[in-house]
Design a protein around this motif. Structure first.
Motif, mmCIF file in Angstrom:
data_model
loop_
_atom_site.group_PDB
_atom_site.id
_atom_site.type_symbol
_atom_site.label_atom_id
_atom_site.label_comp_id
_atom_site.label_asym_id
_atom_site.label_seq_id
_atom_site.Cartn_x
_atom_site.Cartn_y
_atom_site.Cartn_z
ATOM 1 N N GLY A 52 31.442 42.502 43.779
ATOM 2 C CA GLY A 52 31.674 41.116 43.396
ATOM 3 C C GLY A 52 31.676 40.959 41.889
ATOM 4 N N GLU A 53 32.842 40.651 41.326
ATOM 5 C CA GLU A 53 33.035 40.625 39.878
ATOM 6 C C GLU A 53 33.875 39.415 39.478
ATOM 7 O OE1 GLU A 53 32.324 42.065 37.109
ATOM 8 O OE2 GLU A 53 31.875 44.190 37.346
ATOM 9 N N GLY A 54 34.106 39.306 38.146
ATOM 10 C CA GLY A 54 35.076 38.359 37.604
ATOM 11 C C GLY A 54 34.800 36.910 37.942
ATOM 12 N N LEU A 55 33.542 36.466 37.887
ATOM 13 C CA LEU A 55 33.209 35.095 38.272
ATOM 14 C C LEU A 55 33.655 34.110 37.191
ATOM 15 C CD1 LEU A 55 31.312 36.937 40.037
ATOM 16 C CD2 LEU A 55 29.724 35.005 40.063
ATOM 17 N N ARG A 56 34.263 32.989 37.639
ATOM 18 C CA ARG A 56 34.707 31.920 36.745
ATOM 19 C C ARG A 56 34.518 30.586 37.469
ATOM 20 N NH1 ARG A 56 34.817 35.969 34.365
ATOM 21 N NH2 ARG A 56 36.578 37.094 33.453
ATOM 22 N N TRP A 57 34.136 29.551 36.736
ATOM 23 C CA TRP A 57 34.086 28.195 37.288
ATOM 24 C C TRP A 57 35.347 27.479 36.825
ATOM 25 C CZ3 TRP A 57 31.506 25.979 41.033
ATOM 26 C CH2 TRP A 57 31.540 24.586 41.158
ATOM 27 N N VAL A 58 36.255 27.203 37.754
ATOM 28 C CA VAL A 58 37.571 26.662 37.424
ATOM 29 C C VAL A 58 37.886 25.483 38.335
ATOM 30 C CG1 VAL A 58 40.037 27.164 37.249
ATOM 31 C CG2 VAL A 58 38.376 28.957 36.719
ATOM 32 N N ASP A 59 38.152 24.322 37.742
ATOM 33 C CA ASP A 59 38.579 23.140 38.494
ATOM 34 C C ASP A 59 37.618 22.816 39.637
ATOM 35 O OD1 ASP A 59 40.808 22.927 36.854
ATOM 36 O OD2 ASP A 59 42.067 24.141 38.176
ATOM 37 N N GLY A 60 36.325 22.833 39.350
ATOM 38 C CA GLY A 60 35.320 22.420 40.325
ATOM 39 C C GLY A 60 35.048 23.407 41.441
ATOM 40 N N ARG A 61 35.373 24.657 41.237
ATOM 41 C CA ARG A 61 35.115 25.679 42.260
ATOM 42 C C ARG A 61 34.814 26.995 41.575
ATOM 43 N NH1 ARG A 61 41.245 27.380 43.899
ATOM 44 N NH2 ARG A 61 42.106 26.959 41.842
ATOM 45 N N LEU A 62 34.147 27.861 42.329
ATOM 46 C CA LEU A 62 33.835 29.190 41.825
ATOM 47 C C LEU A 62 34.936 30.155 42.248
ATOM 48 C CD1 LEU A 62 31.693 31.030 40.424
ATOM 49 C CD2 LEU A 62 30.879 31.572 42.731
ATOM 50 N N ILE A 63 35.460 30.889 41.281
ATOM 51 C CA ILE A 63 36.472 31.917 41.512
ATOM 52 C C ILE A 63 35.815 33.275 41.265
ATOM 53 C CG2 ILE A 63 38.675 32.862 40.747
ATOM 54 C CD1 ILE A 63 38.943 30.157 42.099
ATOM 55 N N LEU A 64 36.091 34.249 42.120
ATOM 56 C CA LEU A 64 35.571 35.598 41.924
ATOM 57 C C LEU A 64 36.481 36.586 42.623
ATOM 58 C CD1 LEU A 64 32.563 36.332 44.316
ATOM 59 C CD2 LEU A 64 33.871 34.194 44.424
ATOM 60 N N VAL A 65 36.232 37.883 42.374
ATOM 61 C CA VAL A 65 37.022 38.917 43.026
ATOM 62 C C VAL A 65 36.097 39.886 43.753
ATOM 63 C CG1 VAL A 65 38.834 38.767 41.273
ATOM 64 C CG2 VAL A 65 37.058 40.531 41.062
ATOM 65 N N ASP A 66 36.628 40.479 44.814
ATOM 66 C CA ASP A 66 36.045 41.687 45.399
ATOM 67 C C ASP A 66 36.922 42.798 44.852
ATOM 68 O OD1 ASP A 66 34.633 43.514 46.819
ATOM 69 O OD2 ASP A 66 35.040 42.675 48.789
ATOM 70 N N LEU A 67 36.478 43.429 43.768
ATOM 71 C CA LEU A 67 37.335 44.176 42.866
ATOM 72 C C LEU A 67 38.098 45.304 43.551
ATOM 73 C CD1 LEU A 67 36.366 45.194 39.257
ATOM 74 C CD2 LEU A 67 37.670 46.717 40.700
ATOM 75 N N LEU A 68 37.398 46.221 44.182
ATOM 76 C CA LEU A 68 38.065 47.393 44.746
ATOM 77 C C LEU A 68 38.935 47.038 45.939
ATOM 78 C CD1 LEU A 68 35.131 49.940 44.427
ATOM 79 C CD2 LEU A 68 37.140 49.736 42.956
ATOM 80 N N ALA A 69 38.597 45.936 46.615
ATOM 81 C CA ALA A 69 39.389 45.489 47.760
ATOM 82 C C ALA A 69 40.599 44.663 47.348
ATOM 83 C CB ALA A 69 38.507 44.684 48.715
ATOM 84 N N GLY A 70 40.719 44.326 46.054
ATOM 85 C CA GLY A 70 41.868 43.563 45.576
ATOM 86 C C GLY A 70 41.905 42.127 46.054
ATOM 87 N N ARG A 71 40.750 41.520 46.317
ATOM 88 C CA ARG A 71 40.707 40.168 46.890
ATOM 89 C C ARG A 71 40.306 39.139 45.837
ATOM 90 N NH1 ARG A 71 36.389 40.024 51.056
ATOM 91 N NH2 ARG A 71 37.484 38.231 51.935
ATOM 92 N N LEU A 72 41.056 38.036 45.781
ATOM 93 C CA LEU A 72 40.726 36.881 44.955
ATOM 94 C C LEU A 72 40.136 35.818 45.875
ATOM 95 C CD1 LEU A 72 40.816 35.406 42.224
ATOM 96 C CD2 LEU A 72 43.135 34.644 42.824
ATOM 97 N N LEU A 73 38.937 35.336 45.535
ATOM 98 C CA LEU A 73 38.157 34.482 46.428
ATOM 99 C C LEU A 73 37.726 33.213 45.705
ATOM 100 C CD1 LEU A 73 35.897 37.434 47.556
ATOM 101 C CD2 LEU A 73 37.706 36.426 48.967
ATOM 102 N N GLU A 74 37.356 32.197 46.502
ATOM 103 C CA GLU A 74 36.809 30.968 45.939
ATOM 104 C C GLU A 74 35.747 30.412 46.870
ATOM 105 O OE1 GLU A 74 39.650 27.784 45.631
ATOM 106 O OE2 GLU A 74 39.826 27.557 47.795
ATOM 107 N N THR A 75 34.877 29.570 46.299
ATOM 108 C CA THR A 75 33.904 28.835 47.099
ATOM 109 C C THR A 75 33.460 27.622 46.304
ATOM 110 O OG1 THR A 75 31.916 29.040 48.475
ATOM 111 C CG2 THR A 75 31.830 30.041 46.293
ATOM 112 N N ASP A 76 32.693 26.745 46.953
ATOM 113 C CA ASP A 76 32.216 25.524 46.305
ATOM 114 C C ASP A 76 30.866 25.768 45.643
ATOM 115 O OD1 ASP A 76 34.458 24.096 47.336
ATOM 116 O OD2 ASP A 76 33.434 23.988 49.271
ATOM 117 N N GLY A 77 30.484 24.865 44.776
ATOM 118 C CA GLY A 77 29.254 25.051 44.025
ATOM 119 C C GLY A 77 28.103 24.178 44.441
ATOM 120 N N ASP A 78 28.323 23.279 45.449
ATOM 121 C CA ASP A 78 27.256 22.336 45.789
ATOM 122 C C ASP A 78 26.401 22.795 46.953
ATOM 123 O OD1 ASP A 78 29.320 22.101 47.557
ATOM 124 O OD2 ASP A 78 29.417 19.915 47.513
#
Length: 293
Positions: A17-43
């Motif tokens: 789990g890498e590359g965390l960013r807070w963008v437009d009211g949501r958390l963006i991150l990657v599962d690096l080796l799996a090549g996945r771009l993910l998001e979730t909420d912060g509340d």
């Protein structure tokens, strides 16, 4: 919901789990080796939602300024545009011709819209990694060479100070950045760490100019003052914290991505996304300037 202790924020367990960013009211991150771009909420804790899946490692992304839903990504052996609709579009191949098999690693946009991305060999060969700078309309520049596993960089609010970690060396260095050109000057040691600390991995700078660092193998994140002294340490229930960012509605929620990769017997929280609240807010995530077509 106030989080006074590190809290597991999702039922998902990530390989890296890498590359965390807070963008437009949501958390963006990657599962690096799996090549996945993910998001979730912060509340509140929730399952991660998959936005994209690539067939190459995905180190990190930055939002493209003025183009909601578009991402500039350090992926595979270079930089790729992930448009909101349509297939990924290559922007620059940076390490495809390297003598050793090499991939992109961590990456971030600075406050002036430049995109910075690190590379490393799969075998973590000492000195074969680099940090690249991508400025629209100009050829990519290898801004720092002779690295092994670069992580970060992390920039202050003005984009004139940059911190860069080389994880296996236990080193974090600080640079002065020319705001007009992105050229780096005044390279100096910021931290030299021991193996007992773990390796410095993901980093972020908060609104007071203090540096947060995740320690791979160290089960901790620490906040450092600009003079390099420790201000705070938070112990974690996961062995390999990797990416971090400050987010949530007031940017005071510290999110930590962790990893299971390489662990013979992962614990219950290894690979989990963690969250804990801190007193000082972070900085808004910077957008990358759109690449020139």
């Amino acid at each position: 919901m106030e989080l006074t202790e590190p809290t597991v924020w999702s039922t998902d367990r990530l390989e890296l789990g890498e590359g965390l960013r807070w963008v437009d009211g949501r958390l963006i991150l990657v599962d690096l080796l799996a090549g996945r771009l993910l998001e979730t909420d912060g509340d509140a804790p929730a399952p991660l939602r998959e936005l994209r899946r690539l067939d190459v490692p995905l180190g990190a992304v930055a939002p493209v300024a003025g183009r909601p839903g578009d991402w500039l990504a350090a992926a595979g052996t270079g930089i790729t545009l992930l448009p909101a609709g349509g297939d990924p579009r290559p922007v620059a191949d940076l390490v495809g011709a390297a003598a050793e098999p090499t991939r992109m690693n961590d990456a971030v946009a600075d406050p002036h819209g430049r995109f910075w991305a690190g590379s490393m060999t799969y075998a973590a060969v000492p000195g074969e990694g680099a940090l690249y700078r991508l400025t629209p309309g100009a050829a990519p520049v290898s801004a720092v060479t002779g690295l092994t596993i670069p992580n970060g960089p992390a920039f202050d609010a003005t984009g004139t100070t940059m911190y860069l970690a080389d994880t296996p060396r236990g080193a974090i260095e600080r640079f002065t950045v020319d705001p007009a050109t992105g050229d780096l000057h005044d390279r100096e040691p910021f931290l030299r760490l021991t193996p007992d600390d773990g390796g410095p991995d993901g980093m972020t700078v908060d609104a007071e100019g203090h540096l947060w660092v995740a320690f791979w193998g160290g089960s901790a994140v620490r906040r450092y003052r600009p003079d390099g002294t420790v201000d705070r340490e938070i112990r974690l229930p996961a062995k390999q914290p990797a990416g971090i960012c400050l987010g949530g509605p007031d940017l005071r929620r510290l999110f930590i991505g962790t990893a299971r990769v390489g662990l013979t017997t992962p614990g219950p929280a290894d690979g989990a996304l963690l969250a804990v609240d801190v007193p000082v807010p972070g900085l808004p995530a910077a957008g990358a300037a759109a690449p020139v077509a």
